[in-house]
Design a protein around this motif. Structure first.
Motif, PDB file in Angstrom:
ATOM      1  N   PRO A  16      32.981  28.748  52.710  1.00  0.00           N
ATOM      2  CA  PRO A  16      32.536  30.103  53.197  1.00  0.00           C
ATOM      3  C   PRO A  16      33.355  31.118  52.860  1.00  0.00           C
ATOM      4  N   VAL A  42      37.099  38.574  47.746  1.00  0.00           N
ATOM      5  CA  VAL A  42      38.518  38.436  47.632  1.00  0.00           C
ATOM      6  C   VAL A  42      38.552  36.976  48.204  1.00  0.00           C
ATOM      7  N   ARG A  87      41.460  33.762  48.986  1.00  0.00           N
ATOM      8  CA  ARG A  87      42.978  33.404  49.432  1.00  0.00           C
ATOM      9  C   ARG A  87      43.171  32.084  48.770  1.00  0.00           C
ATOM     10  N   THR A  94      39.265  26.621  47.013  1.00  0.00           N
ATOM     11  CA  THR A  94      39.977  28.110  46.575  1.00  0.00           C
ATOM     12  C   THR A  94      40.938  28.116  45.381  1.00  0.00           C
TER      13      THR A  94
END
Ligand SMILES: Cc1cc2nc3c(=O)[nH]c(=O)nc-3n(C[C@H](O)[C@H](O)[C@H](O)COP(=O)(O)OP(=O)(O)OC[C@H]3O[C@@H](n4cnc5c(N)ncnc54)[C@H](O)[C@@H]3O)c2cc1C
Ligand code: FES
Length: 284
Positions: free
Chosen positions: A64, A80, A82, A88
């Motif tokens: 998410p 954005v 991380r 990710t």
């Protein structure tokens, strides 16, 4: 006041079926955080401020991620991300032209329509600026619809500042108050405030708690101290709006991963008015 908005087109399809989005822009923001712009082929995402999508890479997984841009960019939207783990890291390796899967938008949103005519106090920490930014940019685009706008941003050190050119622009604007702080810095690295975000509150000009709504998004540790400070300023629970983060899988209220007592953070949240969750021990 807080509503769940399900995207119309998504309603008609399986909520589990990702749509393809193409990356159109990528910019590194900090050592771990990268900005991405994506584009859906056939439609706008149809999100509201503070909502999130499930973004997936085939064979790796799904995560998410909040939408950082306000609605109104055609088929494009910003995030954005991380780099913390498998999904990710895989997204960080992609380049413009590459594709990802997108499900959503999901969750509740900041009630920007209902807040018209009120003062807004955004309190954002670290990557919490990302979901808050969609509401902040909306409020700035519709500046005349809101009274005083105050934005507070805090991060670990100057190298962790996100959207630096926007922060600098907000700082120079006369029609809003923008204050920022860093937890720590090297000598000579930073000439602004040093300390946790609550150290900015004494610097604020008078805030009327009856006419102001505080929107808080940041790391878990931040909420308790910011809410205590808002109580000192005589804010009521109904004037405090928080966005919470929990481990999520399905994003649509089916798997129970994000459950908080009788609430599913993916559907009943992530945006909550504080009085609806303050009685839940695990909320903050
Ligand atoms: C509603 C919502 C919005 C979010 N928005 C953003 C965003 O805008 N940008 C962004 O970078 N991240 C955001 N996150 C967090 C992001 O979803 C997780 O960092 C991501 O799922 C990690 O996936 P991964 O496969 O890379 O890491 P994994 O390999 O799954 O895990 C890496 C580490 O992160 C931990 N972790 C994974 N998910 C979470 C979580 N939700 N909370 C705390 N720890 C977690 C794991 O326990 C593990 O220690 C959001 C999360 C939620 C629930
Ligand atoms: S993530 Fe599955 S129920 Fe919320």
């Amino acid at each position: 006041m807080i509503r769940t908005i399900n995207n119309n087109i998504q309603d008609k399809k399986s909520i589990y079926l990702p749509e393809i989005a193409t990356m159109v822009r990528k910019e590194q923001m900090t050592d771990l955080d990268t900005y991405f712009e994506f584009e859906l082929k056939d439609r706008p995402l149809g999100h509201l401020y503070g909502q999130f999508v499930e973004i997936s890479i085939p064979g790796i997984g799904e995560a998410p991620i909040s939408i950082s841009s306000p609605p109104g960019k055609g088929n494009r939207f910003e995030m954005v991300i991380r780099r913390v783990g498998q999904v990710t890291s895989a997204i960080h390796k992609l380049e413009p032209g590459d594709s990802v899967g997108i499900r959503g938008p999901f969750g509740t949103s900041f009630p920007m329509e209902e807040l018209r005519g009120k003062n807004l106090l955004f309190v954002t920490g670290g990557i919490g600026l990302v979901p808050a930014r969609s509401a902040i940019l909306y409020a700035l685009q519709n500046r005349g619809d809101y009274e005083d706008i105050t934005i507070l941003f805090g991060c670990r050190d100057p190298g962790q500042r996100l959207f630096t050119s926007e922060l600098n622009e907000w700082k120079s604007r006369k029609d809003i108050d923008f204050l920022e702080t860093v937890d720590k810095c090297e000598p000579g690295e930073w000439d602004g405030n040093v300390g946790v975000i609550t150290t900015l509150f004494p610097l604020l000009k008078d805030i009327d708690p009856l006419e102001t709504y505080a929107i808080i998004v940041g790391p878990p540790v931040m909420y308790k101290f910011v809410i205590m400070t808002l109580y000192d300023m005589e804010f009521s629970d109904k004037h405090i709006i928080v966005s919470l983060e929990r481990h999520m899988k399905c994003g649509v209220g089916k798997c129970g991963h994000c459950q908080m007592n009788n609430l599913y953070v993916c559907q009943d949240g992530p945006v909550f008015v504080y009085d609806t969750i303050k009685h839940l021990k695990e909320a903050i």
